[in-house]
Write a protein that holds these residues in place. Structure first.
Motif, PDB file in Angstrom:
ATOM      1  N   THR A 167      21.885  62.951  -1.403  1.00 23.89           N
ATOM      2  CA  THR A 167      20.496  63.651  -1.787  1.00 23.89           C
ATOM      3  C   THR A 167      20.072  64.621  -0.742  1.00 23.89           C
ATOM      4  OG1 THR A 167      19.161  61.948  -0.462  1.00 23.89           O
ATOM      5  CG2 THR A 167      19.513  61.664  -2.889  1.00 23.89           C
ATOM      6  N   ASP A 193      17.093  56.431  -7.821  1.00 28.44           N
ATOM      7  CA  ASP A 193      15.678  56.779  -7.865  1.00 28.44           C
ATOM      8  C   ASP A 193      15.410  57.780  -9.034  1.00 28.44           C
ATOM      9  OD1 ASP A 193      15.361  55.268  -5.610  1.00 28.44           O
ATOM     10  OD2 ASP A 193      15.694  56.808  -4.192  1.00 28.44           O
ATOM     11  N   ASP A 204      13.528  60.902 -10.846  1.00 28.81           N
ATOM     12  CA  ASP A 204      13.089  62.315 -10.517  1.00 28.81           C
ATOM     13  C   ASP A 204      13.566  62.635  -9.232  1.00 28.81           C
ATOM     14  OD1 ASP A 204      11.190  62.565 -12.621  1.00 28.81           O
ATOM     15  OD2 ASP A 204       9.879  61.446 -11.586  1.00 28.81           O
ATOM     16  N   THR A 205      14.923  62.532  -8.882  1.00 31.01           N
ATOM     17  CA  THR A 205      15.482  62.695  -7.760  1.00 31.01           C
ATOM     18  C   THR A 205      17.032  63.545  -8.080  1.00 31.01           C
ATOM     19  OG1 THR A 205      14.845  60.488  -6.695  1.00 31.01           O
ATOM     20  CG2 THR A 205      16.865  61.795  -5.543  1.00 31.01           C
ATOM     21  N   TYR A 226      20.681  64.316  -7.298  1.00 32.89           N
ATOM     22  CA  TYR A 226      21.804  63.753  -6.713  1.00 32.89           C
ATOM     23  C   TYR A 226      23.008  64.779  -6.700  1.00 32.89           C
ATOM     24  CZ  TYR A 226      19.404  59.285  -6.456  1.00 32.89           C
ATOM     25  OH  TYR A 226      18.524  58.269  -6.362  1.00 32.89           O
ATOM     26  N   ALA A 239      19.870  65.598 -11.805  1.00 36.37           N
ATOM     27  CA  ALA A 239      18.477  65.038 -11.461  1.00 36.37           C
ATOM     28  C   ALA A 239      18.094  63.913 -12.571  1.00 36.37           C
ATOM     29  CB  ALA A 239      17.266  66.085 -11.466  1.00 36.37           C
ATOM     30  N   THR A 240      17.834  62.691 -12.130  1.00 32.19           N
ATOM     31  CA  THR A 240      17.307  61.582 -12.728  1.00 32.19           C
ATOM     32  C   THR A 240      15.989  62.148 -13.436  1.00 32.19           C
ATOM     33  OG1 THR A 240      16.242  60.793 -10.674  1.00 32.19           O
ATOM     34  CG2 THR A 240      18.508  59.816 -11.752  1.00 32.19           C
TER      35      THR A 240
END
Length: 246
Positions: free
Chosen positions: A9, A36, A38-39, A41, A65-66
């Motif tokens: 990240t 996680d 809203d992250t 990667y 991004a999630t």
């Protein structure tokens, strides 16, 4: 012979050992899970020669991004800490549109996997607080914990916090006159304590470690209280103390 995919990240991994190894094998695809919400990667992939031990100079890279489907949960400070347990607290910050269950994971080593977990419980929505009491813990020991929540889309974790279990009280305190102006005290230290605190008072027993005169604070098991007045009755209290956590 194979491909190694590194995940990170905040930016791309700088080499094949930077960040987290998300995949290493001979395949051509995989699903990266337990991330996680809203992250963003960042991924880079290196290939290994068939003879082994030699990695490509170059790499492939991409990022994703999630989305915001997993719940957002916060871990809050423990309360009611005793010599055997504590009450842990958390809050569902955002349920992401579906009701959440909650639990706490905890152990004596920081970071997952944790040694213990409470049972999943509840049906909570955004801004709902929750708590659970954990017991049978070791006196004077630091425990690390975090709140977890899950909804229809999966599990999420809050930040890690810690607390230190209170030490047990001393036992077998004995006060024996050893002269006109002396009383010898002996005791067994409480489990988890780094020191024993002795407090002396006349008229009645001390009600707490600050009620009366503190005459001893150390890790021993024997103390001679001298310079006393002949014929006076003295009352003593003993408390276990954990110096690292005060």
């Amino acid at each position: 012979d194979g491909t190694r995919v590194q995940r990170k990240t905040g930016g791309y991994p700088v080499d094949g050992n930077d960040g987290t190894t998300a995949y290493e094998g001979s395949g051509s695809s995989f699903i990266d899970t337990d991330l996680d919400a809203d992250t963003a990667y960042y991924y880079r992939a290196w290939s290994q020669a068939e003879s082994g031990g030699q990695w490509s100079d170059g790499y492939a890279e991409d990022f994703a991004a999630t989305d915001g489907v997993l719940p957002v949960v916060d871990t809050e400070p423990a309360t009611d800490v005793t010599s055997a347990g504590a009450t842990l607290h958390g809050t569902i910050v955002d349920d992401r549109g579906s009701a959440c269950q909650y639990r706490f994971v905890y152990g004596v080593v920081s970071g997952p996997p944790y040694d213990f977990a409470t049972s999943w419980a509840g049906s909570l929505i955004s801004d709902d607080p929750f708590q659970a009491t954990v017991d049978s813990l070791s006196p004077g020991t630091e425990y690390y914990y975090r709140a977890e929540a899950r909804n229809d889309s999966g599990d999420a974790s809050g930040p890690e916090l810690s607390f230190i279990i209170l030490p047990d009280a001393p036992s077998e305190l004995s006060a024996t006159p050893t002269g006109e102006d002396a009383i010898t005290l002996s005791w067994t230290p409480g489990a988890g304590s780094t020191e024993t605190v002795l407090v002396r008072k006349t008229g009645d027993y001390p009600t707490g470690p600050t009620d009366g005169e503190e005459i001893y604070r150390d890790s021993g098991t024997l103390y001679a209280d001298t310079g006393l007045l002949p014929g006076v009755t003295y009352y003593y209290g003993a408390w276990g103390y954990h110096a690292d956590s005060d």
